[in-house]
Design a protein around this motif. Structure first.
Motif, PDB file in Angstrom:
ATOM      1  N   ILE A 152      75.295  68.579  46.751  1.00 21.69           N
ATOM      2  CA  ILE A 152      75.161  67.420  47.640  1.00 21.69           C
ATOM      3  C   ILE A 152      74.814  66.249  46.740  1.00 21.69           C
ATOM      4  O   ILE A 152      73.712  66.154  46.199  1.00 21.69           O
ATOM      5  CB  ILE A 152      74.071  67.664  48.696  1.00 21.69           C
ATOM      6  N   PHE A 153      75.761  65.361  46.553  1.00 26.89           N
ATOM      7  CA  PHE A 153      75.716  64.381  45.470  1.00 26.89           C
ATOM      8  C   PHE A 153      75.563  62.979  46.043  1.00 26.89           C
ATOM      9  O   PHE A 153      76.485  62.449  46.672  1.00 26.89           O
ATOM     10  CB  PHE A 153      77.020  64.503  44.672  1.00 26.89           C
ATOM     11  N   ASP A 154      74.400  62.377  45.818  1.00 26.26           N
ATOM     12  CA  ASP A 154      74.191  60.988  46.252  1.00 26.26           C
ATOM     13  C   ASP A 154      74.733  60.064  45.152  1.00 26.26           C
ATOM     14  O   ASP A 154      74.002  59.654  44.239  1.00 26.26           O
ATOM     15  CB  ASP A 154      72.699  60.742  46.500  1.00 26.26           C
ATOM     16  N   VAL A 155      75.993  59.715  45.269  1.00 32.39           N
ATOM     17  CA  VAL A 155      76.664  58.957  44.200  1.00 32.39           C
ATOM     18  C   VAL A 155      76.115  57.536  44.054  1.00 32.39           C
ATOM     19  O   VAL A 155      76.322  56.879  43.040  1.00 32.39           O
ATOM     20  CB  VAL A 155      78.198  58.918  44.409  1.00 32.39           C
ATOM     21  N   ARG A 156      75.382  57.071  45.064  1.00 31.96           N
ATOM     22  CA  ARG A 156      74.814  55.719  44.973  1.00 31.96           C
ATOM     23  C   ARG A 156      73.780  55.633  43.854  1.00 31.96           C
ATOM     24  O   ARG A 156      73.442  54.553  43.377  1.00 31.96           O
ATOM     25  CB  ARG A 156      74.136  55.329  46.287  1.00 31.96           C
ATOM     26  N   LYS A 157      73.255  56.802  43.448  1.00 28.75           N
ATOM     27  CA  LYS A 157      72.235  56.810  42.398  1.00 28.75           C
ATOM     28  C   LYS A 157      72.859  56.764  40.998  1.00 28.75           C
ATOM     29  O   LYS A 157      72.139  56.659  40.002  1.00 28.75           O
ATOM     30  CB  LYS A 157      71.353  58.068  42.515  1.00 28.75           C
ATOM     31  N   CYS A 158      74.186  56.852  40.929  1.00 30.52           N
ATOM     32  CA  CYS A 158      74.848  56.786  39.627  1.00 30.52           C
ATOM     33  C   CYS A 158      74.983  55.329  39.192  1.00 30.52           C
ATOM     34  O   CYS A 158      75.151  54.442  40.030  1.00 30.52           O
ATOM     35  CB  CYS A 158      76.240  57.420  39.699  1.00 30.52           C
TER      36      CYS A 158
ATOM     37  N   PHE B  57      67.831  76.962  45.716  1.00 32.14           N
ATOM     38  CA  PHE B  57      67.886  75.490  45.752  1.00 32.14           C
ATOM     39  C   PHE B  57      67.753  74.933  44.344  1.00 32.14           C
ATOM     40  O   PHE B  57      66.790  75.237  43.637  1.00 32.14           O
ATOM     41  CB  PHE B  57      66.743  74.974  46.634  1.00 32.14           C
ATOM     42  N   GLY B  58      68.745  74.136  43.948  1.00 28.71           N
ATOM     43  CA  GLY B  58      68.704  73.512  42.629  1.00 28.71           C
ATOM     44  C   GLY B  58      68.583  72.007  42.752  1.00 28.71           C
ATOM     45  O   GLY B  58      68.950  71.421  43.781  1.00 28.71           O
ATOM     46  N   VAL B  59      68.057  71.378  41.713  1.00 26.05           N
ATOM     47  CA  VAL B  59      67.866  69.922  41.730  1.00 26.05           C
ATOM     48  C   VAL B  59      68.379  69.326  40.426  1.00 26.05           C
ATOM     49  O   VAL B  59      68.054  69.812  39.336  1.00 26.05           O
ATOM     50  CB  VAL B  59      66.365  69.585  41.902  1.00 26.05           C
ATOM     51  N   VAL B  60      69.192  68.277  40.543  1.00 23.49           N
ATOM     52  CA  VAL B  60      69.562  67.457  39.392  1.00 23.49           C
ATOM     53  C   VAL B  60      69.056  66.057  39.723  1.00 23.49           C
ATOM     54  O   VAL B  60      69.674  65.331  40.507  1.00 23.49           O
ATOM     55  CB  VAL B  60      71.082  67.450  39.154  1.00 23.49           C
ATOM     56  N   PRO B  61      67.925  65.658  39.137  1.00 19.43           N
ATOM     57  CA  PRO B  61      67.328  64.375  39.519  1.00 19.43           C
ATOM     58  C   PRO B  61      68.131  63.185  38.963  1.00 19.43           C
ATOM     59  O   PRO B  61      68.509  63.181  37.802  1.00 19.43           O
ATOM     60  CB  PRO B  61      65.939  64.420  38.881  1.00 19.43           C
ATOM     61  N   LEU B  62      68.370  62.225  39.863  1.00 16.32           N
ATOM     62  CA  LEU B  62      68.975  60.954  39.435  1.00 16.32           C
ATOM     63  C   LEU B  62      68.176  59.845  40.087  1.00 16.32           C
ATOM     64  O   LEU B  62      68.168  59.738  41.315  1.00 16.32           O
ATOM     65  CB  LEU B  62      70.430  60.862  39.912  1.00 16.32           C
ATOM     66  N   GLY B  63      67.472  59.068  39.295  1.00 12.76           N
ATOM     67  CA  GLY B  63      66.637  58.020  39.877  1.00 12.76           C
ATOM     68  C   GLY B  63      65.435  58.585  40.607  1.00 12.76           C
ATOM     69  O   GLY B  63      64.854  57.922  41.463  1.00 12.76           O
ATOM     70  N   ALA B  64      65.076  59.835  40.266  1.00 13.67           N
ATOM     71  CA  ALA B  64      63.961  60.480  40.966  1.00 13.67           C
ATOM     72  C   ALA B  64      62.642  60.176  40.274  1.00 13.67           C
ATOM     73  O   ALA B  64      62.620  59.668  39.152  1.00 13.67           O
ATOM     74  CB  ALA B  64      64.191  61.999  41.005  1.00 13.67           C
TER      75      ALA B  64
ATOM     76  N   GLY C 263      70.330  63.681  43.110  1.00 11.79           N
ATOM     77  CA  GLY C 263      69.918  62.371  43.601  1.00 11.79           C
ATOM     78  C   GLY C 263      68.431  62.174  43.434  1.00 11.79           C
ATOM     79  O   GLY C 263      67.795  62.800  42.594  1.00 11.79           O
ATOM     80  N   ALA C 264      67.894  61.283  44.259  1.00 12.09           N
ATOM     81  CA  ALA C 264      66.478  60.912  44.136  1.00 12.09           C
ATOM     82  C   ALA C 264      65.619  61.716  45.122  1.00 12.09           C
ATOM     83  O   ALA C 264      66.102  62.591  45.822  1.00 12.09           O
ATOM     84  CB  ALA C 264      66.321  59.414  44.364  1.00 12.09           C
ATOM     85  N   ASP C 265      64.341  61.322  45.171  1.00 15.82           N
ATOM     86  CA  ASP C 265      63.371  62.108  45.934  1.00 15.82           C
ATOM     87  C   ASP C 265      63.727  62.227  47.416  1.00 15.82           C
ATOM     88  O   ASP C 265      63.514  63.296  48.018  1.00 15.82           O
ATOM     89  CB  ASP C 265      61.979  61.475  45.816  1.00 15.82           C
ATOM     90  N   ASP C 266      64.244  61.169  48.009  1.00 14.31           N
ATOM     91  CA  ASP C 266      64.525  61.226  49.443  1.00 14.31           C
ATOM     92  C   ASP C 266      65.596  62.278  49.749  1.00 14.31           C
ATOM     93  O   ASP C 266      65.464  63.052  50.703  1.00 14.31           O
ATOM     94  CB  ASP C 266      64.941  59.850  49.981  1.00 14.31           C
ATOM     95  N   LEU C 267      66.638  62.320  48.913  1.00  9.38           N
ATOM     96  CA  LEU C 267      67.679  63.330  49.103  1.00  9.38           C
ATOM     97  C   LEU C 267      67.118  64.729  48.862  1.00  9.38           C
ATOM     98  O   LEU C 267      67.370  65.656  49.638  1.00  9.38           O
ATOM     99  CB  LEU C 267      68.842  63.075  48.133  1.00  9.38           C
ATOM    100  N   ILE C 268      66.333  64.860  47.788  1.00  7.12           N
ATOM    101  CA  ILE C 268      65.788  66.169  47.422  1.00  7.12           C
ATOM    102  C   ILE C 268      64.890  66.704  48.532  1.00  7.12           C
ATOM    103  O   ILE C 268      64.980  67.863  48.928  1.00  7.12           O
ATOM    104  CB  ILE C 268      65.025  66.071  46.090  1.00  7.12           C
ATOM    105  N   ASP C 269      64.014  65.847  49.063  1.00  6.73           N
ATOM    106  CA  ASP C 269      63.116  66.281  50.148  1.00  6.73           C
ATOM    107  C   ASP C 269      63.909  66.655  51.399  1.00  6.73           C
ATOM    108  O   ASP C 269      63.582  67.612  52.099  1.00  6.73           O
ATOM    109  CB  ASP C 269      62.113  65.171  50.488  1.00  6.73           C
ATOM    110  N   GLU C 270      64.967  65.903  51.677  1.00  5.40           N
ATOM    111  CA  GLU C 270      65.756  66.160  52.895  1.00  5.40           C
ATOM    112  C   GLU C 270      66.464  67.512  52.793  1.00  5.40           C
ATOM    113  O   GLU C 270      66.463  68.305  53.746  1.00  5.40           O
ATOM    114  CB  GLU C 270      66.783  65.041  53.108  1.00  5.40           C
ATOM    115  N   VAL C 271      67.047  67.795  51.649  1.00  2.00           N
ATOM    116  CA  VAL C 271      67.724  69.084  51.468  1.00  2.00           C
ATOM    117  C   VAL C 271      66.696  70.215  51.425  1.00  2.00           C
ATOM    118  O   VAL C 271      66.917  71.297  51.978  1.00  2.00           O
ATOM    119  CB  VAL C 271      68.585  69.068  50.189  1.00  2.00           C
ATOM    120  N   ALA C 272      65.543  69.943  50.801  1.00  5.56           N
ATOM    121  CA  ALA C 272      64.496  70.971  50.703  1.00  5.56           C
ATOM    122  C   ALA C 272      64.034  71.417  52.088  1.00  5.56           C
ATOM    123  O   ALA C 272      63.742  72.597  52.305  1.00  5.56           O
ATOM    124  CB  ALA C 272      63.303  70.425  49.913  1.00  5.56           C
TER     125      ALA C 272
END
Lengths: 255, 128
Positions: free
Chosen positions: A5-11, A80-87, A61-70
């Motif tokens: 689940i890729f929040d591309v806005r954080k790129c 559950f895996g995490v690749v932080p971007l802007g986190a 993505g960032a914390d908001d995406l990570i928390d929502e998926v979590a």
């Protein structure tokens, strides 16, 4: 096997999107990519990934995406895996990575840790900690199972995992507060503080309580922030999840 | 103050029972019971109104209530204990204040706290 689940806005740019995808492919962990939007938020995409039978759901993505998926991944068999971007720095510390590239390598080696999360008002999930946004000291009443605390707080944190702080009781939240003299806003209170009270040592204004859950009340409404983002307002209830998330963290010996 | 599990800070008021919270450091005020399987340290600024029960209790502030220590109660020079105590070992330092009745288990583990019990022991001795 992997559902991203890729929040591309954080790129930073389109090129980085392709760089990330290529890096995952080079590691041999490519998979299906989905981009959340208003019609299909991250939560719905995570449910979809689970429904499709993917064994690993990854939030990029960032914390908001990570928390929502979590919040979806609680008690799921999927990992559950995490690749932080802007986190936030907290997320990096929890998964044991300094960069998104290291986080991607962690996905490859798949060390799974059963992790609890904090929950606000049975809705908002937080991995690390939340805090009361206190621009000035505020009176708070904190209700625990067997007792109630009242104080004027200048700092207030509720931590599930506090970076660089060893968690002694993994199944409890750490409630940390710095209190002030309720009279300190008066001139006399300020004078007393300036003169000092003999024999009183520093840092005795620190409070630490471990708990499964608590409620916070305050005369004036206070904001509750998670990694700098507004999550809720007082009055609010806090708890630690009884279910766990199967989170991919750093495997010792990773290059 | 190493390895303390729970801390009640200065200017914090606690009402209720503080139980099963590991080792406890109190610097604020508590109205209620404190019960620990570990140590309880009552700081100089602390005021506790209620019973305190722990393995080791160290008092530099004030306790108004029953104090039970399975190992040791230590009242420091700034400490005040107003209430009965039931402790294995008692240390009262110069300047400390203690107002109450003290009960201490003897070597056999039975409490000796009355004159009659002492007389019974004395009567047994000549027969030996």
């Amino acid at each position: 096997m992997y559902y991203y689940i890729f929040d591309v806005r954080k790129c930073k740019n389109r090129r980085q999107i392709e760089t990330i995808k290529d890096h995952l492919t080079d590691l041999g962990i490519s998979g299906e990519f989905a981009v959340p939007d208003r019609i299909r938020p991250a939560r719905d995409l995570a449910e979809q990934g689970v429904f499709k039978g993917y064994s690993t759901i990854v939030a990029i993505g960032a914390d908001d995406l990570i928390d929502e998926v979590a919040s979806v991944m609680l008690s799921k068999q999927q990992v559950f895996g995490v690749v932080p971007l802007g986190a936030s720095e907290n997320i990096y510390k929890i998964i044991g990575a300094n960069t998104w590239e290291e986080a991607a390598v962690n996905l490859r080696y798949r060390r799974v840790t059963d992790t609890r999360v904090g929950i606000i008002n049975e809705q908002h999930v937080f991995f690390s900690y939340c805090e009361l946004a206190l621009e000035r000291p505020a009176s708070v009443t904190v209700e625990f199972e067997d007792f109630v605390l009242q104080a004027k707080a200048k700092e207030f944190f509720i931590a599930n995992q506090f970076p660089n702080f060893v968690k002694k009781f993994p199944d409890k939240l750490d409630v940390i507060m710095k209190s002030v003299d309720p009279k300190s806003t008066t001139l006399w209170g300020k004078l007393r503080k300036a003169i000092g009270v003999p024999g009183v040592t520093k840092d005795i204004d620190l409070t630490l309580v471990r708990t499964d859950g608590l409620r916070i009340f305050s005369p004036r409404q206070l904001q509750i922030k998670v990694d700098g983002r507004l999550a809720a307002k007082t009055p609010a209830t806090f708890g630690i999840s009884q279910k766990t998330i199967r989170l991919i963290t750093k495997k010792s010996g990773n290059a | 103050m190493e390895n303390v599990d729970t801390i009640i800070g200065l200017n914090v008021n606690l009402k209720g029972n503080l139980k099963n919270q590991g080792s406890i450091q109190v610097n604020g005020s508590v109205e209620g019971e404190i019960r620990s399987d570990d140590n309880v340290n009552v700081g100089e600024t602390a005021i506790i109104k209620g019973p305190v029960s722990a393995k080791v209790v160290e008092v530099s502030g004030m306790i108004k209530g029953l104090v039970e220590a399975t190992e040791k109660l230590e009242i420091n020079p700034t400490g005040k204990v107003i209430g009965d105590i039931n402790v294995k070992t008692l240390i009262i330092k110069q300047g400390a204040i203690f107002v109450g009745k003290s009960t201490m288990p003897d070597q056999a583990g039975d409490a000796i706290n009355t004159k009659e019990q002492k007389e019974e022991v004395e009567e047994i001795k000549p027969e030996k």
